[in-house]
Design an enzyme around this catalytic site. Structure first.
Site, PDB file in Angstrom:
ATOM      1  N   SER A  62      96.541  40.262  25.731  1.00 42.62           N
ATOM      2  CA  SER A  62      95.128  40.644  25.655  1.00 42.62           C
ATOM      3  C   SER A  62      94.210  39.426  25.747  1.00 42.62           C
ATOM      4  O   SER A  62      94.613  38.296  25.464  1.00 42.62           O
ATOM      5  CB  SER A  62      94.861  41.383  24.335  1.00 42.62           C
TER       6      SER A  62
HETATM    7  N1  SAM Z   1     100.016  42.345  21.381  1.00 42.27           N
HETATM    8  C1  SAM Z   1     100.451  41.911  22.676  1.00 42.27           C
HETATM    9  C2  SAM Z   1     100.335  40.443  22.883  1.00 42.27           C
HETATM   10  O1  SAM Z   1      99.893  39.736  21.948  1.00 42.27           O
HETATM   11  O2  SAM Z   1     100.718  39.988  23.957  1.00 42.27           O
HETATM   12  C3  SAM Z   1      99.785  42.659  23.811  1.00 42.27           C
HETATM   13  C4  SAM Z   1     100.241  44.054  23.864  1.00 42.27           C
HETATM   14  S1  SAM Z   1     100.192  44.836  25.437  1.00 42.27           S
HETATM   15  C5  SAM Z   1      98.473  45.017  25.680  1.00 42.27           C
HETATM   16  C6  SAM Z   1     100.786  46.438  24.896  1.00 42.27           C
HETATM   17  C7  SAM Z   1     102.254  46.447  24.555  1.00 42.27           C
HETATM   18  O3  SAM Z   1     102.533  47.665  23.879  1.00 42.27           O
HETATM   19  C8  SAM Z   1     103.155  46.407  25.775  1.00 42.27           C
HETATM   20  O4  SAM Z   1     104.069  45.357  25.668  1.00 42.27           O
HETATM   21  C9  SAM Z   1     103.860  47.775  25.727  1.00 42.27           C
HETATM   22  O5  SAM Z   1     105.186  47.755  26.236  1.00 42.27           O
HETATM   23  C10 SAM Z   1     103.825  48.082  24.249  1.00 42.27           C
HETATM   24  N2  SAM Z   1     103.984  49.489  23.891  1.00 42.27           N
HETATM   25  C11 SAM Z   1     103.421  50.589  24.464  1.00 42.27           C
HETATM   26  N3  SAM Z   1     103.802  51.699  23.809  1.00 42.27           N
HETATM   27  C12 SAM Z   1     104.600  51.298  22.783  1.00 42.27           C
HETATM   28  C13 SAM Z   1     105.296  51.974  21.747  1.00 42.27           C
HETATM   29  N4  SAM Z   1     105.255  53.297  21.589  1.00 42.27           N
HETATM   30  N5  SAM Z   1     106.022  51.245  20.878  1.00 42.27           N
HETATM   31  C14 SAM Z   1     106.097  49.899  20.996  1.00 42.27           C
HETATM   32  N6  SAM Z   1     105.465  49.200  21.946  1.00 42.27           N
HETATM   33  C15 SAM Z   1     104.720  49.890  22.832  1.00 42.27           C
END
Ligand code: SAM
Length: 214
Positions: A62
């Site tokens: 992000s």
């Molecule tokens: N917090 C992260 C960082 O610091 O880089 C950015 C997160 S990215 C915008 C969103 C993440 O959420 C992705 O890696 C995606 O695979 C994960 N994601 C989506 N649905 C999810 C779920 N139900 N459980 C765990 N992770 C999930």
């Protein structure tokens, strides 16, 4: 890439403090964590820029300011145990690890989880525990949490996350449709759950049993 420490100072001053993030502990955490370690080699020169970056698999690290807004709104205290849903690059978890005692972080894509774990180990951030799984169910075996932060956009608030909050615990979660969401903060109180809207945001989909389908 210019000197990472100088780039980090400029990011904190120009993108984060200048836009109103005041908590000095939060600003110090952003100064400390080497964001360039959480992006792929070919994007390192952009690591401190003012936007999200691809981390592969259709996912993103992000924008620094969005990580800062969510971190300040979560208000992690030194003895807090925090759950993050959506490890992604591991950067948000790293920032939180400087501000609280323990971070649990759940990621559904195992390659991203392994990559983030490796960077945390190399940096000596040993109070972060990454698990692979569906974060829409939370992580009941380690509950309750002082704070839960969801870094993907949800169609609605998964009930399990509210259940796994301690009294006075905070849940930060983007809720909306697949293109735009409202950043919500839910606080568990003796009388129920208080809801606040913190403004618009745009995240990738939260995919899971209590989220969007794949
Ligand atoms: N917090 C992260 C960082 O610091 O880089 C950015 C997160 S990215 C915008 C969103 C993440 O959420 C992705 O890696 C995606 O695979 C994960 N994601 C989506 N649905 C999810 C779920 N139900 N459980 C765990 N992770 C999930």
């Amino acid at each position: 890439m210019k000197d990472p420490l100088l780039a980090r100072r400029a990011m904190v001053e120009e993108q984060i403090a200048a836009r109103g993030i005041k908590d000095q502990r939060v600003l110090n955490a952003f100064l400390e964590v080497p964001r360039h370690r959480f992006v792929e080699e070919y994007l390192k020169y952009k690591a401190y820029d003012d936007y999200p970056l691809s981390i592969g698999y259709g996912q993103t690290i992000s924008q620094p300011y969005m990580v800062a807004i969510m971190t300040e709104a979560l208000a992690p205290k030194p003895m807090d145990r925090i759950l993050e849903i959506g490890t992604g690059s591991g950067y948000q978890a790293a920032v939180l690890s400087r501000l609280c005692s323990t971070v649990y972080s759940l990621e559904r894509i195992s390659t991203l989880a392994s990559r983030a774990r490796k960077v945390h180990d190399e940096l000596g951030y040993f109070n972060i525990h990454i698990r692979v799984g569906d974060g829409t169910l939370g992580l009941p075996q380690e509950a309750p949490y002082d704070g839960i932060i969801v870094t993907a956009g949800a169609p609605h608030v998964p009930g399990a996350l509210i259940e796994q909050l301690r009294d006075e615990g905070r849940l930060l979660i983007p809720v909306g449709d697949q293109s735009i969401q409202d950043l919500k903060r839910y606080t568990k109180t003796g009388e129920g759950v208080r809801e606040e809207s913190l403004g618009g945001c745009r995240f990738v989909k939260l995919i899971g049993k209590n989220g969007w389908s794949d």
